[in-house]
Design a protein around this motif. Sequence first.
Motif, mmCIF file in Angstrom:
data_model
loop_
_atom_site.group_PDB
_atom_site.id
_atom_site.type_symbol
_atom_site.label_atom_id
_atom_site.label_comp_id
_atom_site.label_asym_id
_atom_site.label_seq_id
_atom_site.Cartn_x
_atom_site.Cartn_y
_atom_site.Cartn_z
ATOM 1 N N ILE A 96 -18.969 62.862 10.429
ATOM 2 C CA ILE A 96 -19.363 61.199 9.952
ATOM 3 C C ILE A 96 -20.376 60.847 11.062
ATOM 4 O O ILE A 96 -22.095 60.066 10.842
ATOM 5 N N PRO A 97 -19.876 60.871 11.873
ATOM 6 C CA PRO A 97 -20.862 60.603 12.831
ATOM 7 C C PRO A 97 -22.043 61.151 14.009
ATOM 8 O O PRO A 97 -22.640 60.459 13.951
ATOM 9 N N THR A 98 -21.568 62.492 13.723
ATOM 10 C CA THR A 98 -22.348 63.180 13.856
ATOM 11 C C THR A 98 -23.586 63.281 12.913
ATOM 12 O O THR A 98 -24.719 63.185 13.373
ATOM 13 N N LEU A 99 -23.520 63.225 11.930
ATOM 14 C CA LEU A 99 -24.492 62.816 10.964
ATOM 15 C C LEU A 99 -25.852 61.754 10.870
ATOM 16 O O LEU A 99 -26.379 61.856 11.129
ATOM 17 N N ILE A 100 -24.485 60.731 11.546
ATOM 18 C CA ILE A 100 -25.557 59.705 11.764
ATOM 19 C C ILE A 100 -26.424 59.234 12.652
ATOM 20 O O ILE A 100 -27.463 59.010 13.009
ATOM 21 N N VAL A 101 -25.576 60.717 14.161
ATOM 22 C CA VAL A 101 -26.230 60.512 15.245
ATOM 23 C C VAL A 101 -27.695 61.260 14.884
ATOM 24 O O VAL A 101 -28.831 61.178 15.483
ATOM 25 N N ALA A 102 -27.191 62.325 14.300
ATOM 26 C CA ALA A 102 -28.282 63.638 13.881
ATOM 27 C C ALA A 102 -29.666 63.143 13.401
ATOM 28 O O ALA A 102 -30.720 63.040 13.531
ATOM 29 N N THR B 112 -27.279 65.992 19.038
ATOM 30 C CA THR B 112 -26.998 65.934 17.885
ATOM 31 C C THR B 112 -25.168 66.798 18.167
ATOM 32 O O THR B 112 -24.344 66.262 17.619
ATOM 33 N N VAL B 113 -25.587 68.190 19.155
ATOM 34 C CA VAL B 113 -24.577 68.855 18.817
ATOM 35 C C VAL B 113 -23.546 68.473 20.603
ATOM 36 O O VAL B 113 -22.598 68.726 19.951
ATOM 37 N N ILE B 114 -23.990 67.956 21.029
ATOM 38 C CA ILE B 114 -23.293 66.746 21.715
ATOM 39 C C ILE B 114 -22.158 66.296 21.442
ATOM 40 O O ILE B 114 -20.955 65.991 21.368
ATOM 41 N N VAL B 115 -22.811 65.392 20.690
ATOM 42 C CA VAL B 115 -22.292 64.801 20.129
ATOM 43 C C VAL B 115 -20.845 64.977 18.977
ATOM 44 O O VAL B 115 -20.226 64.567 18.782
ATOM 45 N N GLY B 116 -21.549 65.939 18.085
ATOM 46 C CA GLY B 116 -20.713 66.697 17.326
ATOM 47 C C GLY B 116 -19.183 67.419 18.105
ATOM 48 O O GLY B 116 -18.479 67.367 17.756
ATOM 49 N N ILE B 117 -19.718 67.936 19.134
ATOM 50 C CA ILE B 117 -18.640 68.508 19.976
ATOM 51 C C ILE B 117 -17.497 67.360 20.546
ATOM 52 O O ILE B 117 -16.084 67.914 20.604
ATOM 53 N N LEU B 118 -18.069 66.245 20.994
ATOM 54 C CA LEU B 118 -17.035 65.516 21.345
ATOM 55 C C LEU B 118 -16.326 64.388 20.389
ATOM 56 O O LEU B 118 -15.474 64.591 20.404
ATOM 57 N N CYS B 119 -16.682 64.396 19.151
ATOM 58 C CA CYS B 119 -16.424 64.099 17.982
ATOM 59 C C CYS B 119 -15.229 64.853 17.615
ATOM 60 O O CYS B 119 -13.888 64.152 17.571
ATOM 61 N N MET B 120 -15.786 66.215 17.946
ATOM 62 C CA MET B 120 -14.237 67.267 17.249
ATOM 63 C C MET B 120 -13.646 67.522 18.276
ATOM 64 O O MET B 120 -12.333 67.272 17.879
ATOM 65 N N ALA B 121 -14.338 67.443 19.717
ATOM 66 C CA ALA B 121 -12.334 67.642 20.752
ATOM 67 C C ALA B 121 -11.821 66.232 20.319
ATOM 68 O O ALA B 121 -10.895 66.065 20.920
#
Length: 107
Positions: free
Chosen positions: A77-83, A92-101
């Motif tokens: 959800i936050p990754t999609l919002i940032v995208a 988007t990739v950096i936020v997705g990696i940080l969110c999943m981590a």
Amino acid sequence: MSINLSVLLIILGCAIVTIIPRIIPFIVIRNIQLPKIVVKWLSYIPICIFSALIVDSFIIEDESLLSVDWSVVAAIIPTLIVALWTKSLSVTVIVGILCMASVRFLF
């Protein structure tokens, strides 16, 4: 460590086979003006890849039933919002990696 000539040739062959479909099209297409319909069609490819990666990661098969991995949804959800907000693949990739981590660290 010594390297055998046959292993070196196999590695070089694999590199050439990888370069041909990935690099050559970019070199060829750089000098060609594509029609607008083709450019519009190509613009949907990142969305399709993103959707395929997302669906593959948050749908789980349990004894012939499908279920959702909610921890992955919490990262999506936050990754999609940032995208949608930035329209930047790298952000988007950096936020997705940080969110999943973060999700994996907390749960």
